[in-house]
Design a protein around this motif. Structure first.
Motif, PDB file in Angstrom:
ATOM      1  N   VAL A   4       0.847  -1.189   0.000  1.00 51.88           N
ATOM      2  CA  VAL A   4       0.000   0.000   0.000  1.00 51.88           C
ATOM      3  C   VAL A   4       0.885   1.242   0.000  1.00 51.88           C
ATOM      4  O   VAL A   4       1.821   1.352   0.802  1.00 51.88           O
ATOM      5  N   LEU A   5       0.595   2.171  -0.920  1.00 49.26           N
ATOM      6  CA  LEU A   5       1.292   3.455  -0.963  1.00 49.26           C
ATOM      7  C   LEU A   5       0.352   4.546  -0.482  1.00 49.26           C
ATOM      8  O   LEU A   5      -0.790   4.643  -0.959  1.00 49.26           O
ATOM      9  N   TYR A   6       0.820   5.355   0.465  1.00 49.52           N
ATOM     10  CA  TYR A   6       0.114   6.595   0.823  1.00 49.52           C
ATOM     11  C   TYR A   6       0.986   7.731   0.298  1.00 49.52           C
ATOM     12  O   TYR A   6       2.120   7.912   0.736  1.00 49.52           O
ATOM     13  N   VAL A   7       0.462   8.473  -0.667  1.00 49.21           N
ATOM     14  CA  VAL A   7       1.239   9.492  -1.370  1.00 49.21           C
ATOM     15  C   VAL A   7       0.738  10.867  -0.951  1.00 49.21           C
ATOM     16  O   VAL A   7      -0.452  11.170  -1.106  1.00 49.21           O
ATOM     17  N   ARG A   8       1.631  11.697  -0.435  1.00 51.21           N
ATOM     18  CA  ARG A   8       1.309  13.073  -0.050  1.00 51.21           C
ATOM     19  C   ARG A   8       2.087  14.016  -0.953  1.00 51.21           C
ATOM     20  O   ARG A   8       3.317  14.019  -0.962  1.00 51.21           O
ATOM     21  N   PHE A   9       1.374  14.789  -1.770  1.00 55.21           N
ATOM     22  CA  PHE A   9       2.005  15.694  -2.726  1.00 55.21           C
ATOM     23  C   PHE A   9       2.299  17.035  -2.063  1.00 55.21           C
ATOM     24  O   PHE A   9       1.502  17.537  -1.267  1.00 55.21           O
ATOM     25  N   HIS A  10       3.453  17.619  -2.423  1.00 55.82           N
ATOM     26  CA  HIS A  10       3.758  18.958  -1.924  1.00 55.82           C
ATOM     27  C   HIS A  10       4.654  19.684  -2.922  1.00 55.82           C
ATOM     28  O   HIS A  10       5.534  19.053  -3.510  1.00 55.82           O
ATOM     29  N   PRO A  11       4.382  20.975  -3.129  1.00 53.94           N
ATOM     30  CA  PRO A  11       3.275  21.717  -2.534  1.00 53.94           C
ATOM     31  C   PRO A  11       1.926  21.193  -3.023  1.00 53.94           C
ATOM     32  O   PRO A  11       1.856  20.485  -4.021  1.00 53.94           O
ATOM     33  N   ALA A  12       0.862  21.532  -2.276  1.00 52.66           N
ATOM     34  CA  ALA A  12      -0.463  21.048  -2.638  1.00 52.66           C
ATOM     35  C   ALA A  12      -0.797  21.461  -4.074  1.00 52.66           C
ATOM     36  O   ALA A  12      -0.705  22.638  -4.418  1.00 52.66           O
ATOM     37  N   VAL A  72       5.906  18.436  -9.156  1.00 52.18           N
ATOM     38  CA  VAL A  72       5.372  18.226  -7.811  1.00 52.18           C
ATOM     39  C   VAL A  72       6.139  17.088  -7.156  1.00 52.18           C
ATOM     40  O   VAL A  72       6.235  15.987  -7.712  1.00 52.18           O
ATOM     41  N   ASP A  73       6.700  17.339  -5.979  1.00 54.86           N
ATOM     42  CA  ASP A  73       7.374  16.274  -5.241  1.00 54.86           C
ATOM     43  C   ASP A  73       6.353  15.583  -4.338  1.00 54.86           C
ATOM     44  O   ASP A  73       5.226  16.070  -4.167  1.00 54.86           O
ATOM     45  N   CYS A  74       6.733  14.470  -3.782  1.00 52.69           N
ATOM     46  CA  CYS A  74       5.810  13.772  -2.899  1.00 52.69           C
ATOM     47  C   CYS A  74       6.575  12.950  -1.875  1.00 52.69           C
ATOM     48  O   CYS A  74       7.721  12.552  -2.098  1.00 52.69           O
ATOM     49  N   THR A  75       5.930  12.740  -0.749  1.00 55.77           N
ATOM     50  CA  THR A  75       6.419  11.827   0.269  1.00 55.77           C
ATOM     51  C   THR A  75       5.525  10.606   0.220  1.00 55.77           C
ATOM     52  O   THR A  75       4.302  10.735   0.219  1.00 55.77           O
ATOM     53  N   VAL A  76       6.124   9.427   0.165  1.00 55.68           N
ATOM     54  CA  VAL A  76       5.360   8.196  -0.012  1.00 55.68           C
ATOM     55  C   VAL A  76       5.633   7.259   1.156  1.00 55.68           C
ATOM     56  O   VAL A  76       6.786   6.944   1.458  1.00 55.68           O
ATOM     57  N   GLY A  77       4.565   6.829   1.817  1.00 56.45           N
ATOM     58  CA  GLY A  77       4.668   5.802   2.839  1.00 56.45           C
ATOM     59  C   GLY A  77       4.312   4.461   2.219  1.00 56.45           C
ATOM     60  O   GLY A  77       3.320   4.351   1.492  1.00 56.45           O
ATOM     61  N   VAL A  78       5.122   3.460   2.493  1.00 58.56           N
ATOM     62  CA  VAL A  78       4.926   2.123   1.931  1.00 58.56           C
ATOM     63  C   VAL A  78       4.766   1.150   3.090  1.00 58.56           C
ATOM     64  O   VAL A  78       5.625   1.073   3.970  1.00 58.56           O
TER      65      VAL A  78
END
Length: 353
Positions: A4-12, A72-78
Motif C-alpha cells: 500500500v502506498l500513501y502518497v502526499r504531494f507537496h506543494p499542494a 510536484v514532489d511527494c512523500t510516499v509511505g509504503v
C-alpha cells in the motif's frame, strides 16, 4: 509484504494537476483512492510482478514521474495497510529528513490524525511487513500518532498511563472498553498493533475547485487574512460562473508557520456561485477558528459539490440589496469577459503570491 502506498504531494497541487497525478498513479494500478486536495492511496499488490519491482521501487517511480511531468514532489509511505503507510508519511514529514529506501526511524512527537503537519523534502518511507518490525515502528508512538485518534481520545488514554502505542497494544481489551467504549476500544487496540482491515477503495475525487494565497511573511493581522479570503472567493466565484457551475459546500484551510494546518468546512444554505455568499461563508469559517495571534503562512479556499447552475434553485428574498448585488456581479463579469480578469476587482483585493 508491503503493498500500500500513501502518497502526499507537496506543494499542494491545483485541481487540474491533482487529476493528472491521480492518472499517473492509475498507470501503475487501478486501485487508487483519491484523498483530495493533496494525497492518495494506491494498492500496488497486483503491479509488483508486472513491473518487477517491490512497492518501494514503484513509489520511487511515482516520485520521479510526478516531478518530471508536474514539478510536484511527494512523500510516499509504503506498508502493508493504509494505517501504517500514513504513519510512515507523517513520520517523514516531522523528521524533515529524507529516508533511504526501506528505512525506518524512531518515534514522532505530534499529531498524526488529520490535516497535516509540515513536510520534508520528498522521500519514500517503508515499514517492513514482519510483525516484529511493525511493533518496533509503533512502540514509542504517542496515541495521537495513530490516524483516527483525535486529541480528546489521546488525552483520555494518556490520563490512564496509556501514552504509547506499545502500552495501548499491551493493555487488556476489556480495560480499553471501560475507558473508550466497546467500538472505539476495538479500533484503537487494533491500530496500536498495526492492524487496519480497511481496504484501498477506488473512487473519484469530489468535483471541486480550490485556490490558495501564500503570504510573503507569516501573517498575524486578521484583516489581511480576510482580504485574502475575499480575493480567493472572488476568483472562485468568477471561475464557477464562467463554467456555468454552482457549489454546494465550502472549506477554509489555514496553514501556520510550523506548517501544521486546520481545515473547516460547511454546507452552503443553497448551491451558489455568488461571490458575496461565498465570501460570507469563508469569513464565518475563518472567524470561528478564533486564531487571534496565530502566525499564518497561507489560507486556502475550496468549493465542493459542484453542479450545473441550471440544476440549482435560488430562493427569492425580495431583498433589493441582494438583487442589486447580483446585477452588479453580472455587469462585472461582462466587463471581465471583455477587458480581462483584472478589469474589475474587490476593493480589498490582494495580489496572489
Amino acid at each position: 509484504m508491503p503493498h500500500v502506498l500513501y502518497v502526499r504531494f507537496h506543494p499542494a497541487p491545483g485541481e487540474d494537476v491533482y487529476q493528472g497525478l491521480l492518472a499517473l498513479l492509475g498507470e501503475l494500478t487501478p486501485v487508487v483512492e483519491a484523498l483530495p486536495p493533496d494525497a492518495a492511496l494506491a494498492d500496488v499488490r497486483g503491479a509488483l510482478r508486472y513491473f518487477g519491482r517491490d512497492a518501494a521501487g514503484l513509489a520511487e517511480i511515482v516520485r520521479v514521474r510526478a516531478l518530471a511531468r508536474y514539478g510536484v514532489d511527494c512523500t510516499v509511505g509504503v506498508a502493508a495497510n493504509p494505517l501504517l503507510a500514513r504513519m510512515a508519511v507523517y513520520e517523514a514529514q516531522e523528521s524533515g529528513a529524507p529516508a533511504s529506501r526501506g528505512g525506518r526511524s524512531g518515534g514522532r512527537s505530534g499529531g498524526g490524525s488529520g490535516g497535516g503537519s509540515g513536510h520534508a523534502a520528498g522521500s519514500v518511507r517503508t515499514v517492513p511487513g514482519d510483525p516484529d518490525a511493525v511493533a518496533a515502528f509503533l512502540a514509542r508512538k504517542p496515541p495521537i500518532a495513530l490516524p483516527g485518534v483525535g486529541p480528546a481520545t489521546a488525552r483520555t488514554l494518556s490520563a490512564y498511563g496509556l501514552d504509547s502505542a506499545a502500552r495501548i497494544a499491551a493493555a487488556p481489551l476489556s480495560t480499553l472498553q471501560r475507558i473508550l467504549g466497546a467500538t472505539t476500544a476495538r479500533r484503537v487496540h487494533a491500530w496500536a498493533r498495526g492492524i487496519d482491515p480497511a481496504p484501498v477503495t477506488p473512487n473519484a475525487p469530489a468535483r471541486a475547485m480550490g485556490a490558495e494565497h501564500r503570504f510573503r511573511h507569516d501573517e498575524l493581522d486578521p484583516v489581511r487574512r480576510r482580504r485574502a479570503l475575499l480575493t480567493l472567493a472572488d476568483g472562485l466565484g468568477v471561475r464557477l460562473r464562467t463554467s456555468g457551475q454552482v457549489a454546494a459546500a465550502i472549506s477554509v484551510t489555514v496553514r501556520y508557520a510550523d506548517r501544521s494546518t486546520t481545515t473547516r468546512s460547511r454546507t452552503l444554505t443553497e448551491p451558489t456561485a455568488h461571490t458575496p455568499a461565498l465570501t460570507a461563508a469563508a469569513y464565518a469559517l475563518h472567524d470561528a477558528l478564533g486564531l487571534q495571534r496565530a502566525r499564518v503562512r497561507s489560507v486556502a479556499l475550496r468549493v465542493e459539490g459542484l453542479m450545473g447552475a441550471e440544476l440549482a434553485s435560488h430562493q427569492l428574498t425580495f431583498d433589493p440589496a441582494d438583487e442589486k448585488s447580483r446585477r452588479l456581479e453580472a455587469a462585472a463579469d461582462r466587463a471581465r469577459a471583455r477587458f480581462g480578469i483584472s478589469a474589475v476587482r474587490p476593493a480589498g483585493f490582494l495580489d496572489v503570491a
